[in-house]
Design a protein around this motif. Sequence first.
Motif, short mmCIF file in Angstrom:
data_model
loop_
_atom_site.label_atom_id
_atom_site.label_comp_id
_atom_site.label_asym_id
_atom_site.label_seq_id
_atom_site.Cartn_x
_atom_site.Cartn_y
_atom_site.Cartn_z
N ALA A 93 -49.09 23.77 -22.90
CA ALA A 93 -49.46 22.48 -23.48
C ALA A 93 -48.72 21.34 -22.76
O ALA A 93 -49.32 20.28 -22.48
CB ALA A 93 -49.15 22.46 -24.97
N ILE A 94 -47.44 21.55 -22.47
CA ILE A 94 -46.68 20.55 -21.72
C ILE A 94 -47.31 20.33 -20.35
O ILE A 94 -47.40 19.19 -19.85
CB ILE A 94 -45.21 20.99 -21.59
N ALA A 95 -47.77 21.39 -19.72
CA ALA A 95 -48.39 21.28 -18.41
C ALA A 95 -49.67 20.45 -18.47
O ALA A 95 -49.98 19.68 -17.54
CB ALA A 95 -48.69 22.67 -17.85
N VAL A 96 -50.43 20.59 -19.54
CA VAL A 96 -51.65 19.78 -19.72
C VAL A 96 -51.29 18.31 -19.82
O VAL A 96 -51.92 17.45 -19.19
CB VAL A 96 -52.44 20.25 -20.96
N LEU A 97 -50.25 17.99 -20.60
CA LEU A 97 -49.83 16.59 -20.72
C LEU A 97 -49.35 16.05 -19.37
O LEU A 97 -49.63 14.90 -19.02
CB LEU A 97 -48.71 16.46 -21.75
N ALA A 98 -48.64 16.88 -18.62
CA ALA A 98 -48.17 16.45 -17.30
C ALA A 98 -49.34 16.14 -16.37
O ALA A 98 -49.31 15.16 -15.61
CB ALA A 98 -47.27 17.52 -16.69
N ALA A 99 -50.37 16.97 -16.43
CA ALA A 99 -51.54 16.76 -15.57
C ALA A 99 -52.29 15.49 -15.95
O ALA A 99 -52.81 14.78 -15.08
CB ALA A 99 -52.47 17.97 -15.66
N ARG A 100 -52.35 15.19 -17.25
CA ARG A 100 -53.12 14.03 -17.70
C ARG A 100 -52.34 12.73 -17.66
O ARG A 100 -52.91 11.67 -17.35
CB ARG A 100 -53.64 14.26 -19.13
N PHE A 101 -51.04 12.81 -17.99
CA PHE A 101 -50.28 11.57 -18.16
C PHE A 101 -49.03 11.48 -17.30
O PHE A 101 -48.35 10.45 -17.32
CB PHE A 101 -49.88 11.41 -19.63
N GLY A 102 -48.71 12.54 -16.56
CA GLY A 102 -47.54 12.52 -15.70
C GLY A 102 -46.38 13.32 -16.28
O GLY A 102 -46.30 13.55 -17.48
N SER A 103 -45.49 13.72 -15.39
CA SER A 103 -44.40 14.61 -15.80
C SER A 103 -43.42 13.93 -16.74
O SER A 103 -42.82 14.58 -17.60
CB SER A 103 -43.67 15.13 -14.56
N ARG A 104 -43.23 12.61 -16.59
CA ARG A 104 -42.26 11.93 -17.47
C ARG A 104 -42.73 11.95 -18.91
O ARG A 104 -41.94 12.22 -19.83
CB ARG A 104 -42.06 10.50 -17.00
N VAL A 105 -44.00 11.67 -19.14
CA VAL A 105 -44.54 11.75 -20.49
C VAL A 105 -44.37 13.15 -21.05
O VAL A 105 -43.92 13.35 -22.19
CB VAL A 105 -46.04 11.35 -20.51
N ALA A 106 -44.71 14.14 -20.23
CA ALA A 106 -44.63 15.53 -20.69
C ALA A 106 -43.21 15.92 -21.07
O ALA A 106 -42.98 16.58 -22.10
CB ALA A 106 -45.16 16.47 -19.61
N GLU A 107 -42.24 15.51 -20.29
CA GLU A 107 -40.85 15.87 -20.57
C GLU A 107 -40.30 15.11 -21.77
O GLU A 107 -39.47 15.64 -22.52
CB GLU A 107 -39.97 15.67 -19.34
N LEU A 108 -40.74 13.89 -21.98
CA LEU A 108 -40.36 13.17 -23.20
C LEU A 108 -40.89 13.89 -24.44
O LEU A 108 -40.18 14.04 -25.44
CB LEU A 108 -40.90 11.74 -23.16
N VAL A 109 -42.14 14.34 -24.38
CA VAL A 109 -42.70 15.09 -25.50
C VAL A 109 -41.93 16.39 -25.70
O VAL A 109 -41.63 16.79 -26.84
CB VAL A 109 -44.20 15.36 -25.29
N ARG A 110 -41.59 17.05 -24.61
CA ARG A 110 -40.81 18.29 -24.73
C ARG A 110 -39.49 18.03 -25.45
O ARG A 110 -39.05 18.83 -26.29
CB ARG A 110 -40.54 18.89 -23.36
N SER A 111 -38.85 16.92 -25.14
CA SER A 111 -37.54 16.62 -25.72
C SER A 111 -37.60 16.44 -27.24
O SER A 111 -36.61 16.69 -27.93
CB SER A 111 -36.95 15.36 -25.09
N VAL A 112 -38.75 15.99 -27.76
CA VAL A 112 -38.86 15.77 -29.20
C VAL A 112 -39.71 16.84 -29.88
O VAL A 112 -40.11 16.69 -31.03
CB VAL A 112 -39.41 14.36 -29.51
N THR A 113 -39.97 17.94 -29.16
CA THR A 113 -40.72 19.06 -29.72
C THR A 113 -39.74 20.12 -30.22
O THR A 113 -38.89 20.58 -29.47
CB THR A 113 -41.66 19.67 -28.67
N ASN A 114 -39.87 20.50 -31.48
CA ASN A 114 -38.96 21.51 -32.04
C ASN A 114 -39.23 22.88 -31.45
O ASN A 114 -40.39 23.25 -31.24
CB ASN A 114 -39.11 21.57 -33.56
N PRO A 115 -38.19 23.65 -31.21
CA PRO A 115 -38.38 25.01 -30.69
C PRO A 115 -38.80 25.96 -31.80
O PRO A 115 -38.84 25.58 -32.98
CB PRO A 115 -36.97 25.36 -30.18
N GLU A 116 -39.10 27.18 -31.43
CA GLU A 116 -39.37 28.21 -32.43
C GLU A 116 -38.06 28.55 -33.13
O GLU A 116 -37.04 28.79 -32.48
CB GLU A 116 -39.94 29.46 -31.76
N TYR A 117 -38.10 28.55 -34.46
CA TYR A 117 -36.87 28.74 -35.22
C TYR A 117 -36.57 30.21 -35.45
O TYR A 117 -37.47 31.04 -35.59
CB TYR A 117 -36.96 28.03 -36.57
#
Length: 238
Positions: A117-141
């Motif tokens: 999913a992060i890779a899709v965001l990177a392809a559509r909006f760029g790696s910076r957007v994707a990594e920002l989303v990753r930073s605020v995405t909770n991991p599996e608990y």
Amino acid sequence: MAPRMLLSMPLHAITEVYGEAGLRERFVLELESFPEADREQLVEALDLAAELHAHDRRVREPYLNHLLRVAIRIIKYYGVRDVDVLTAALLHDAVEDHPAELSGLGGGTHAELTDAAIAVLAARFGSRVAELVRSVTNPEYDPERDRHEQYRAHVAASLERDPWARVIKVSDFTDNGVGVVHTTPEKALSAATKYRPLVPKLRELVGRPDTPLSLAAKDHILDQLDLAEERFAALLDG
């Protein structure tokens, strides 16, 4: 109501009176002075968020309302016009809530779906957007550990690394924390229990020199954190 009146209304007041349509219109008004290419990217991000969260609800309202308020708050009250940050704000729950739909994968582990999913965001909006989303995405608990404690540990660690992610998270927190008065008593109590211990850490992070906000924006956020703490105390201590 004249459209320009929306610019002077608090975001939750717009929500109560005009709902999603009012928040969308307010968002469009906020974007009027943005370059055309930035407006196009943000509209694309909003359309994707609306598609992914089409059937999601936040107790009494469409989930998209929350995403719109988070993005509008960053523009209006934090003075941020960085298109990547605003794009990530609109999509900050996309990977966490809808990794399979976003990635297009029929199955896989949590980590595989998240990465795809992060890779899709990177392809559509760029790696910076994707990594920002990753930073605020909770991991599996870990099911053996307290979920709220794991959430707070993840937030603290990810925001230590990424100053711009702090901007998105604190707007998200404000919507959930200060906004506890706009939900049901059960949801408010749950939110207060989850978020109250995070207030001191957010205060400290917002005050750091590397947090990329003006002093006025930081003061506004600190006032909002104080208000959230007052409301949490009323729920948990009263």
